[in-house]
Design a protein around this motif. Structure first.
Motif, short mmCIF file in Angstrom:
data_model
loop_
_atom_site.label_atom_id
_atom_site.label_comp_id
_atom_site.label_asym_id
_atom_site.label_seq_id
_atom_site.Cartn_x
_atom_site.Cartn_y
_atom_site.Cartn_z
N ILE A 222 -3.74 32.38 -14.88
CA ILE A 222 -4.49 31.14 -14.66
C ILE A 222 -3.69 29.99 -15.26
O ILE A 222 -3.35 30.01 -16.45
CB ILE A 222 -5.89 31.19 -15.34
N SER A 223 -3.39 29.03 -14.41
CA SER A 223 -2.78 27.80 -14.90
C SER A 223 -3.85 26.73 -14.81
O SER A 223 -4.33 26.40 -13.73
CB SER A 223 -1.57 27.45 -14.03
N PHE A 224 -4.23 26.21 -15.98
CA PHE A 224 -5.37 25.30 -16.05
C PHE A 224 -4.98 23.99 -16.71
O PHE A 224 -4.31 23.98 -17.74
CB PHE A 224 -6.49 25.97 -16.86
N THR A 225 -5.41 22.88 -16.13
CA THR A 225 -5.33 21.58 -16.81
C THR A 225 -6.73 21.00 -16.81
O THR A 225 -7.38 20.93 -15.77
CB THR A 225 -4.37 20.63 -16.07
N GLY A 226 -7.18 20.60 -17.98
CA GLY A 226 -8.53 20.05 -18.07
C GLY A 226 -8.92 19.87 -19.52
O GLY A 226 -8.07 19.80 -20.41
N GLY A 227 -10.21 19.86 -19.77
CA GLY A 227 -10.71 19.60 -21.10
C GLY A 227 -10.56 20.79 -22.04
O GLY A 227 -10.46 21.94 -21.60
N THR A 228 -10.52 20.51 -23.34
CA THR A 228 -10.31 21.56 -24.34
C THR A 228 -11.44 22.59 -24.35
O THR A 228 -11.19 23.79 -24.45
CB THR A 228 -10.11 20.90 -25.72
N THR A 230 -13.39 23.47 -21.87
CA THR A 230 -13.26 24.32 -20.67
C THR A 230 -12.12 25.31 -20.89
O THR A 230 -12.23 26.49 -20.52
CB THR A 230 -12.97 23.47 -19.42
N GLY A 231 -11.03 24.84 -21.49
CA GLY A 231 -9.89 25.72 -21.76
C GLY A 231 -10.29 26.88 -22.65
O GLY A 231 -9.88 28.03 -22.43
N ALA A 232 -11.12 26.60 -23.66
CA ALA A 232 -11.56 27.65 -24.57
C ALA A 232 -12.42 28.67 -23.82
O ALA A 232 -12.29 29.89 -24.02
CB ALA A 232 -12.36 27.04 -25.73
N GLU A 233 -13.26 28.18 -22.92
CA GLU A 233 -14.13 29.07 -22.13
C GLU A 233 -13.26 29.97 -21.22
O GLU A 233 -13.49 31.17 -21.09
CB GLU A 233 -15.10 28.19 -21.32
N ILE A 234 -12.25 29.36 -20.61
CA ILE A 234 -11.36 30.12 -19.73
C ILE A 234 -10.62 31.20 -20.53
O ILE A 234 -10.52 32.35 -20.10
CB ILE A 234 -10.39 29.17 -19.00
N ALA A 235 -10.14 30.82 -21.71
CA ALA A 235 -9.42 31.79 -22.55
C ALA A 235 -10.35 32.94 -22.94
O ALA A 235 -9.94 34.11 -22.97
CB ALA A 235 -8.88 31.10 -23.80
N SER A 246 -1.86 29.52 -18.98
CA SER A 246 -1.23 28.26 -19.35
C SER A 246 -2.35 27.24 -19.42
O SER A 246 -3.06 27.01 -18.43
CB SER A 246 -0.20 27.88 -18.27
N LEU A 247 -2.55 26.66 -20.58
CA LEU A 247 -3.67 25.74 -20.77
C LEU A 247 -3.14 24.37 -21.20
O LEU A 247 -2.57 24.24 -22.29
CB LEU A 247 -4.63 26.29 -21.84
N GLU A 248 -3.29 23.40 -20.33
CA GLU A 248 -2.89 22.01 -20.65
C GLU A 248 -4.18 21.23 -20.87
O GLU A 248 -4.90 20.94 -19.92
CB GLU A 248 -2.10 21.41 -19.48
N LEU A 249 -4.46 20.88 -22.12
CA LEU A 249 -5.79 20.38 -22.46
C LEU A 249 -5.76 18.91 -22.91
O LEU A 249 -4.83 18.19 -22.57
CB LEU A 249 -6.42 21.30 -23.50
N GLY A 250 -6.73 18.52 -23.66
CA GLY A 250 -6.89 17.10 -23.99
C GLY A 250 -5.89 16.59 -25.02
O GLY A 250 -5.06 17.34 -25.55
N PHE A 450 6.66 20.72 -20.86
CA PHE A 450 5.51 19.81 -20.90
C PHE A 450 4.28 20.55 -21.37
O PHE A 450 3.88 21.56 -20.79
CB PHE A 450 5.25 19.23 -19.50
N GLY A 451 3.66 20.05 -22.45
CA GLY A 451 2.42 20.68 -22.93
C GLY A 451 2.18 20.31 -24.37
O GLY A 451 2.95 19.55 -24.96
N GLY A 452 1.12 20.86 -24.94
CA GLY A 452 0.74 20.43 -26.28
C GLY A 452 0.56 21.57 -27.26
O GLY A 452 0.66 22.75 -26.90
N THR A 453 0.33 21.18 -28.51
CA THR A 453 0.08 22.15 -29.57
C THR A 453 -1.41 22.06 -29.96
O THR A 453 -2.14 21.24 -29.43
CB THR A 453 0.93 21.83 -30.82
N LYS A 454 -1.82 22.86 -30.89
CA LYS A 454 -3.20 22.87 -31.43
C LYS A 454 -4.22 22.88 -30.27
O LYS A 454 -4.05 23.63 -29.32
CB LYS A 454 -3.38 21.69 -32.39
N HIS A 455 -5.22 22.01 -30.33
CA HIS A 455 -6.26 22.05 -29.29
C HIS A 455 -5.82 21.40 -27.98
O HIS A 455 -6.62 21.24 -27.07
CB HIS A 455 -7.54 21.38 -29.80
N SER A 456 -4.57 21.00 -27.90
CA SER A 456 -4.05 20.46 -26.64
C SER A 456 -3.52 21.56 -25.73
O SER A 456 -3.05 21.25 -24.62
CB SER A 456 -2.98 19.40 -26.90
#
Ligand code: NDP
Length: 483
Positions: A222-228, A230-235, A246-250, A450-456
């Motif tokens: 699952i490659s997901f971009t969206g809110g943190t 939602t990302g946690a729910e997907i994980a 792959s989670l690209e979050l807020g 491209f992407g973030g650390t922590k809750h991102s």
């Protein structure tokens, strides 16, 4: 009224339940079209189509996959106006922005991965004279791509292009709030002659269609971009099934302005970084740290610029700020301004809904807003607002600055402004983010991680990172006999 159906096995297919959702035009508050309200049966049909197409797509030579993706890019470029208009009406963003940023970037995404796959290679490890190890990178199978409403086609293609280039079949779930360009893309894939089932698009609500895609046992990644959240729910759903994620979050991105910066350029960029796309970009700078020596001057120039931004009909070429995505989102943004007041902040400009006349009289517009006087720890400086709202924070001491800049749960991007090279390196190294821009913002090279650390989020997109994500490495060890 036009209905946006699902695109499954190369055909436009109504949702099994026969239900549709209303898709609103943010600038007018009126219904634009109807979009399939799909459920797990539609997802199952799309996954089935993808599974059937996978063996031939995976066996298609990279050169042919590349040719098809380049064809998609070419058709998209030819139909740029139609796509840009659809994107602007779906999201409320200025038409010129969709024309110059969103759609051209989607074209670039397809071109970039179409050509990248021609240059892909894998590693070889020689174990002295004993063995040779080489790594095969094979496509995963069916992958799910879930994208948000803020940059709809731009972010959808950022996932779909590398997934397809690497030989996977895709089931994509665009945001139900901005679904039109995904359907236009499906039409274009038909025109380009993409094999049926290679790309499937299932519309609908995240909580239903999106959740069903994540939970489907045959979907390998699952490659997901969206809110943190939602990302946690997907994980939570995907991790026990051992899917690649792959989670690209807020983000709550700092812009840091030192007193030796190129002043005019920094002000100009601060306006863009805070308010581009109505602040609805995960990379937007929502906390602007300004060195105390230039604070007054910077604030006054920034304020003048923010006040002069034209909020208007997205279709009007003079408009700089369009509408927010939904009435609900507008209410959320407004609630943060109220919170800022309650937390003791001063609203320097904006802070309220903008009412326009004529076609846009019922649209969801919000004035560009700057706030000062809030501590870095308060909620407004900690939580993602995702709207045209930025806070100004003076600083003097570098140590305190780093603590404050890093002091949120997020870690996506930062923009640092200084002419002092050593300081730029030093700060860049210490910021807990995935991307640091020095003396610029949102300057993108598609090869970079491209992407973030922590809750991102977790994982990186872009370049080889994306092609690695969408493939499974397999080591083959060949023993080399001595004689
Ligand atoms: P959401 O998380 O609400 O939605 C993103 C996508 O996920 C939508 O397609 C949504 O569908 C779907 N979805 C929602 N719930 C589920 C679920 N339980 N299972 C599977 N899919 C689901 O984000 P927004 O669309 O509101 O986008 C804004 C957010 O995206 C911001 O937080 C922003 O920071 C982030 N973002 C991050 C970027 C990055 O690269 N790091 C880039 C751009 C945005 P539906 O909309 O139909 O409900």
């Amino acid at each position: 009224m036009e209905r946006l159906d699902n695109f499954i096995a190369g055909e436009f297919t109504p949702p099994v339940a026969g239900e549709y959702l209303e898709n609103f035009e943010p600038a007018t508050g009126e219904v634009l079209n109807l979009v399939a309200d799909s459920d797990e049966r539609d997802i199952a049909a799309a996954v089935d189509a993808a599974e059937r197409a996978f063996p031939s797509w995976a066996a298609t030579p990279a050169e042919e996959r590349s040719r098809l993706l380049l064809r998609i890019a070419e058709l998209l470029e030819q139909q740029l106006e139609e796509f840009a208009l659809a994107e602007s009406r779906d999201t409320g963003k200025p038409l010129w922005l969709a024309r110059t940023l969103d759609i051209p970037r989607a074209v670039r995404n397809f071109r970039f991965f179409a050509t990248a796959i021609l240059h892909a290679s894998s590693e070889l490890h020689q174990t002295d004279t004993v063995a040779l190890n080489y790594t095969l990178r094979q496509p995963l199978g069916t992958v799910g791509c879930i994208s948000p409403w803020n940059l709809p086609l731009y972010l959808l293609s950022w996932k779909v292009a590398p997934a397809l280039a690497a030989g996977n079949c895709v089931v994509a779930k665009p945001s139900e709030l901005a679904p039109t360009t995904a359907t236009l893309l499906a039409r274009l894939c038909q025109q380009a002659g993409l094999l049926a089932g290679v790309l499937n698009i299932v519309h609908g609500r995240g909580s239903r269609a999106g959740a069903a895609l994540v939970a489907h046992p045959s979907v390998r990644a699952i490659s997901f971009t969206g809110g943190t959240q939602t990302g946690a729910e997907i994980a939570r759903i995907a991790a026990p099934m051992f899917k690649k994620l792959s989670l690209e979050l807020g983000g709550k991105n700092p812009m840091i302005v030192f007193d030796d910066c190129r002043f005019a350029e920094a002000v100009e960029t601060a306006v863009r970084a805070a308010f581009s796309n109505q602040g609805e970009i995960c990379l937007c700078s929502s906390r602007i740290f300004i060195h105390r020596r230039i604070y007054e001057r910077f604030r006054s120039e920034l304020l003048a610029r923010a006040r002069s931004l034209v909020v208007g009909d997205p279709l009007d070429p003079t408009t700089q700020q369009g509408a927010l995505i939904s009435e609900q989102h507008l209410a959320k943004v407004a609630s943060y301004v109220e919170l800022a007041r309650a937390e003791g902040g001063t609203i320097l400009c904006g802070g309220e809904r903008v009412h326009l006349l004529g076609r846009c009289r019922n649209g969801w517009f919000f004035a560009p807003t700057l706030i000062e006087g809030l501590a870095p720890e308060c909620r407004v400086n900690q939580e993602e607002i995702f709207g045209p709202v930025a806070t100004l924070l003076p600083f003097e001491d570098e140590e305190e600055l780093i603590t404050a800049a890093n002091g949120t749960p997020y870690g996506l991007a930062a923009s640092v402004w200084t002419e002092n090279l050593s300081r730029a390196h030093r700060i860049a190294e210490r910021l807990q983010v995935g991307i640091v821009w020095v003396n610029c913002w949102m300057l993108r090279d598609l090869r970079t991680p491209f992407g973030g650390t922590k809750h991102s989020g977790i994982g990186r997109e872009g370049g080889w990172e994306a092609l690695r994500f969408f493939t499974e490495p397999k080591n083959v060890c060949i023993h080399l006999p001595r004689d």
